[in-house]
Scaffold this motif. Structure first.
Motif, PDB file in Angstrom:
ATOM      1  N   UNK A   3     102.220 -19.432 -26.988  1.00 33.81           N
ATOM      2  CA  UNK A   3     101.479 -18.735 -25.944  1.00 33.81           C
ATOM      3  C   UNK A   3     100.366 -17.880 -26.511  1.00 33.81           C
ATOM      4  N   UNK A   4     100.477 -17.501 -27.777  1.00 35.93           N
ATOM      5  CA  UNK A   4      99.495 -16.609 -28.354  1.00 35.93           C
ATOM      6  C   UNK A   4      98.488 -17.314 -29.246  1.00 35.93           C
ATOM      7  N   UNK A   5      98.743 -18.556 -29.632  1.00 36.56           N
ATOM      8  CA  UNK A   5      97.947 -19.202 -30.664  1.00 36.56           C
ATOM      9  C   UNK A   5      96.467 -19.239 -30.334  1.00 36.56           C
ATOM     10  N   UNK A   6      96.125 -19.711 -29.152  1.00 36.24           N
ATOM     11  CA  UNK A   6      94.721 -19.817 -28.810  1.00 36.24           C
ATOM     12  C   UNK A   6      94.139 -18.492 -28.377  1.00 36.24           C
ATOM     13  N   UNK A   7      94.947 -17.650 -27.732  1.00 36.37           N
ATOM     14  CA  UNK A   7      94.460 -16.321 -27.389  1.00 36.37           C
ATOM     15  C   UNK A   7      94.133 -15.548 -28.654  1.00 36.37           C
ATOM     16  N   UNK A   8      94.847 -15.810 -29.714  1.00 36.64           N
ATOM     17  CA  UNK A   8      94.617 -15.114 -30.963  1.00 36.64           C
ATOM     18  C   UNK A   8      93.267 -15.411 -31.578  1.00 36.64           C
ATOM     19  N   UNK A   9      92.600 -16.464 -31.148  1.00 36.77           N
ATOM     20  CA  UNK A   9      91.284 -16.779 -31.698  1.00 36.77           C
ATOM     21  C   UNK A   9      90.275 -15.726 -31.292  1.00 36.77           C
ATOM     22  N   UNK A  10      90.447 -15.100 -30.151  1.00 42.62           N
ATOM     23  CA  UNK A  10      89.494 -14.096 -29.719  1.00 42.62           C
ATOM     24  C   UNK A  10      90.020 -12.695 -29.982  1.00 42.62           C
ATOM     25  N   UNK A  11      91.141 -12.497 -30.480  1.00 42.07           N
ATOM     26  CA  UNK A  11      91.822 -11.329 -31.043  1.00 42.07           C
ATOM     27  C   UNK A  11      92.209 -11.454 -32.522  1.00 42.07           C
ATOM     28  N   UNK A 159     106.200 -10.483 -26.748  1.00 42.89           N
ATOM     29  CA  UNK A 159     105.616  -9.783 -25.604  1.00 42.89           C
ATOM     30  C   UNK A 159     104.102  -9.957 -25.693  1.00 42.89           C
ATOM     31  N   UNK A 160     103.519 -10.636 -24.705  1.00 35.38           N
ATOM     32  CA  UNK A 160     102.083 -10.891 -24.700  1.00 35.38           C
ATOM     33  C   UNK A 160     101.440 -10.116 -23.551  1.00 35.38           C
ATOM     34  N   UNK A 183      92.930  -4.750 -30.834  1.00 35.81           N
ATOM     35  CA  UNK A 183      94.289  -4.513 -30.346  1.00 35.81           C
ATOM     36  C   UNK A 183      95.113  -5.788 -30.441  1.00 35.81           C
ATOM     37  N   UNK A 184      96.303  -5.683 -30.996  1.00 33.65           N
ATOM     38  CA  UNK A 184      97.201  -6.830 -31.085  1.00 33.65           C
ATOM     39  C   UNK A 184      97.869  -7.029 -29.734  1.00 33.65           C
ATOM     40  N   UNK A 185      97.567  -8.144 -29.076  1.00 38.97           N
ATOM     41  CA  UNK A 185      98.095  -8.391 -27.742  1.00 38.97           C
ATOM     42  C   UNK A 185      99.463  -9.060 -27.750  1.00 38.97           C
ATOM     43  N   UNK A 186      99.930  -9.469 -28.915  1.00 37.31           N
ATOM     44  CA  UNK A 186     101.220 -10.148 -29.030  1.00 37.31           C
ATOM     45  C   UNK A 186     102.106  -9.365 -29.992  1.00 37.31           C
ATOM     46  N   UNK A 187     103.312  -9.052 -29.538  1.00 33.61           N
ATOM     47  CA  UNK A 187     104.240  -8.291 -30.363  1.00 33.61           C
ATOM     48  C   UNK A 187     105.616  -8.953 -30.345  1.00 33.61           C
ATOM     49  N   UNK A 188     106.318  -8.834 -31.454  1.00 34.36           N
ATOM     50  CA  UNK A 188     107.704  -9.316 -31.522  1.00 34.36           C
ATOM     51  C   UNK A 188     108.625  -8.286 -30.886  1.00 34.36           C
TER      52      UNK A 188
END
Length: 203
Positions: A3-11, A159-160, A183-188
């Motif tokens: 869920x975070x892989x592609x969102x992480x490209x802009x973060x 948590x995204x 800001x890190x939008x994804x957290x364990x």
């Protein structure tokens, strides 16, 4: 994490008199009221929740739209858009992002980065993350922040955080973080949040 892989490209309004507004506000559910009659659809191998709060249009297609202007509607829109833009294949993602994500410099940059990748197959069976619930971090009728809680295929939890805003078109669209956001939008997570609005198990 999928869920975070592609969102992480802009973060990663209605009009009426005072009496009608008062009547409307008195019947508006609390932002933390859970969605009603949740069912699940599948997109690219990942289960996506749907409910009475939305989507109302094209529920079983790639880009469903039409969410209630409530906390549950905002959350369902955020979850759907986040999943779909993360796993949409090369042919589908332009329509997904163009329809479900608010226009911005961040969306443009995300699209530039996405062109450099290739996704041609759905998420393999047994590898898909499962959304188990969400928290409403903030809510107004015009903007909301939702934290999507996902169980990964290895049983870990993430948590995204996703932002949505209400558009003049009459729907919630995902709003990507500014291009320069750090800001890190994804957290364990070690465990689901105590205030998580739990979604029913997928079938």
């Amino acid at each position: 994490m999928l869920l975070a892989a592609l969102l992480g490209m802009s973060i990663l309004s209605g009009c009426g008199d005072d009496s009608s507004s008062a009547a409307s506000s008195s019947t508006t559910p609390a932002p933390t009221a859970p969605p009603t009659n949740v069912v699940w659809t599948s997109f690219a191998g990942v289960k996506v929740p749907c409910a009475e709060e939305g989507p109302r249009n094209n529920r079983y297609q790639a880009v469903p739209t039409g969410y209630a202007r409530t906390g549950a509607g905002a959350a369902l829109a955020a979850i759907s858009a986040t999943i779909r833009m993360s796993v949409a294949d090369d042919n589908t993602w332009p329509n997904v992002v163009g329809t479900l994500v608010a226009p911005s410099a961040a969306r443009d940059q995300w699209s530039i980065n996405r062109v450099q990748l290739s996704i041609t197959q759905p998420v393999p069976k047994g590898k898909a993350p499962r959304v188990i619930g969400y928290t409403v971090e903030s809510y107004t009728p015009d903007r909301a922040t939702v934290a999507i809680v996902t169980r990964q295929s290895d049983d870990s939890l993430t948590r995204t955080t996703a932002d949505v805003k209400w558009m003049v078109s009459g729907d919630w669209l995902l709003e990507l973080p500014a291009v320069d956001s750090t800001t890190n939008r994804v957290q364990a997570l070690d465990a689901p949040p105590a205030n998580m609005i739990r979604l029913p198990e997928t079938n």
